[in-house]
Scaffold this motif. Structure first.
Motif, PDB file in Angstrom:
ATOM      1  N   PHE A  49      23.173 -24.219 -25.490  1.00 38.98           N
ATOM      2  CA  PHE A  49      23.410 -22.818 -25.124  1.00 38.98           C
ATOM      3  C   PHE A  49      22.726 -22.591 -23.773  1.00 38.98           C
ATOM      4  O   PHE A  49      21.494 -22.648 -23.672  1.00 38.98           O
ATOM      5  CB  PHE A  49      22.815 -21.891 -26.186  1.00 38.98           C
ATOM      6  N   ILE A  50      23.530 -22.325 -22.742  1.00 37.75           N
ATOM      7  CA  ILE A  50      23.020 -22.141 -21.377  1.00 37.75           C
ATOM      8  C   ILE A  50      23.240 -20.689 -20.993  1.00 37.75           C
ATOM      9  O   ILE A  50      24.357 -20.251 -20.730  1.00 37.75           O
ATOM     10  CB  ILE A  50      23.720 -23.099 -20.402  1.00 37.75           C
ATOM     11  N   HIS A  51      22.148 -19.933 -20.967  1.00 42.55           N
ATOM     12  CA  HIS A  51      22.231 -18.466 -20.882  1.00 42.55           C
ATOM     13  C   HIS A  51      21.899 -17.963 -19.470  1.00 42.55           C
ATOM     14  O   HIS A  51      20.798 -17.521 -19.183  1.00 42.55           O
ATOM     15  CB  HIS A  51      21.267 -17.867 -21.901  1.00 42.55           C
ATOM     16  N   THR A  52      22.903 -18.030 -18.583  1.00 41.72           N
ATOM     17  CA  THR A  52      22.686 -17.581 -17.205  1.00 41.72           C
ATOM     18  C   THR A  52      22.998 -16.100 -17.005  1.00 41.72           C
ATOM     19  O   THR A  52      22.672 -15.527 -15.969  1.00 41.72           O
ATOM     20  CB  THR A  52      23.554 -18.387 -16.208  1.00 41.72           C
ATOM     21  N   MET A  53      23.647 -15.465 -17.963  1.00 42.79           N
ATOM     22  CA  MET A  53      24.136 -14.096 -17.797  1.00 42.79           C
ATOM     23  C   MET A  53      23.022 -13.095 -17.510  1.00 42.79           C
ATOM     24  O   MET A  53      21.944 -13.154 -18.099  1.00 42.79           O
ATOM     25  CB  MET A  53      24.903 -13.670 -19.055  1.00 42.79           C
ATOM     26  N   GLY A 102      17.136 -21.125 -20.991  1.00 44.82           N
ATOM     27  CA  GLY A 102      17.005 -19.746 -20.552  1.00 44.82           C
ATOM     28  C   GLY A 102      16.802 -19.658 -19.052  1.00 44.82           C
ATOM     29  O   GLY A 102      16.424 -20.642 -18.403  1.00 44.82           O
ATOM     30  N   PHE A 103      17.046 -18.481 -18.501  1.00 40.77           N
ATOM     31  CA  PHE A 103      16.872 -18.253 -17.067  1.00 40.77           C
ATOM     32  C   PHE A 103      16.016 -17.016 -16.862  1.00 40.77           C
ATOM     33  O   PHE A 103      16.184 -16.019 -17.568  1.00 40.77           O
ATOM     34  CB  PHE A 103      18.222 -18.049 -16.378  1.00 40.77           C
ATOM     35  N   VAL A 143      13.600 -23.753 -19.371  1.00 40.35           N
ATOM     36  CA  VAL A 143      13.800 -22.471 -18.703  1.00 40.35           C
ATOM     37  C   VAL A 143      13.880 -22.716 -17.203  1.00 40.35           C
ATOM     38  O   VAL A 143      13.198 -23.604 -16.664  1.00 40.35           O
ATOM     39  CB  VAL A 143      12.667 -21.466 -19.045  1.00 40.35           C
ATOM     40  N   ILE A 144      14.735 -21.971 -16.540  1.00 39.94           N
ATOM     41  CA  ILE A 144      14.905 -22.104 -15.095  1.00 39.94           C
ATOM     42  C   ILE A 144      14.458 -20.793 -14.444  1.00 39.94           C
ATOM     43  O   ILE A 144      15.008 -19.722 -14.729  1.00 39.94           O
ATOM     44  CB  ILE A 144      16.364 -22.429 -14.733  1.00 39.94           C
TER      45      ILE A 144
END
Length: 234
Positions: free
Chosen positions: A89-93, A159-160, A187-188
């Motif tokens: 799950f890559i959550h950039t939104m 997460g971002f 996390v990014i």
């Protein structure tokens, strides 16, 4: 086949049927990540949850799920995590922290408080432009990232964190807090100031506090894919 969710763009919350509060995000980074994954790996499927204006992949192995408000994002995420085994799950939104509770005027609000009565709100599909001193009362939205591990503990969560014009040390500290609070695997951390300057400097921080610097969306995407590939699920 490995299944991946990527969220992209920003959300919009209605004030009335004409006006909205929006979080602006083009979805460029999400698209770059999606393209990198699709290029590197053939045996993957991406559910790409995005706003209507967000950039998105045009690929048979990517399904586009358009959403507008946070509650729509929540429903889409819950349905996918509940009904499918999601590996990543890559959550950039850029998800809005608040949505509209009700709309009134300063005069109505003051009068209701003085009389200790229920606050009179403005009704109708469109608030009249003749109204003066309009007050929009907001309430918190559910945190999408906090749902992921609760529903699917085995999903690898990225997460971002985006801040604006802060010191590197503070940015990393806040990103680590996001990671720990939401049980992120990675996390990014991003600084909006560098994005405005066309540099997009980011830091990838894993659960062991290893920090890797990346310059530009392409490098961020490549290093992210490399990081998650080490997890041996892809």
């Amino acid at each position: 086949m490995k299944k991946i969710i990527i969220t992209a763009g920003g959300t919009s919350e209605k004030i009335d049927n004409v006006r909205k509060i929006t979080n602006s995000s083009s979805g460029k980074l999400a698209l770059t990540i999606a393209k990198t994954l699709l290029k590197e790996y053939k045996d993957i499927w991406i559910d790409y949850i995005c706003s209507k204006s967000a950039l998105r992949p045009n690929e048979e192995r990517a399904r586009i799920i358009e959403v507008e408000g946070v509650l729509e994002v929540k429903r889409a995420v819950e349905e996918l995590l509940t009904n499918s085994k999601i590996d990543y799950f890559i959550h950039t939104m850029a998800v809005s922290d608040y949505r509209t509770d009700y709309v009134t005027t300063l005069e109505k609000l003051r009068e209701s408080l003085q009389k200790e009565e229920e606050i009179e709100t403005l009704k109708g599909n469109k608030i009249s432009s003749q109204e003066k001193n309009v007050v929009v009362v907001l309430k918190p939205t559910p945190k999408i990232i906090s749902l992921v591990k609760d529903i699917s503990p085995s999903t690898y969560l990225v997460g971002f964190k985006l801040l604006d014009g802060v010191q590197k040390e503070y940015l990393i500290e806040v990103a680590k807090n996001l990671r720990d609070k939401n049980k992120c695997d990675l996390v990014i951390a991003n600084d909006l100031e560098t994005i405005r300057k066309g540099k997009h400097l980011a830091y990838l921080i894993d659960k062991k506090d290893n920090i890797e610097k990346a310059n530009g969306k392409e490098e961020i995407a490549k290093k992210l894919v490399k990081k998650i590939a080490k997890n041996e699920r892809i």
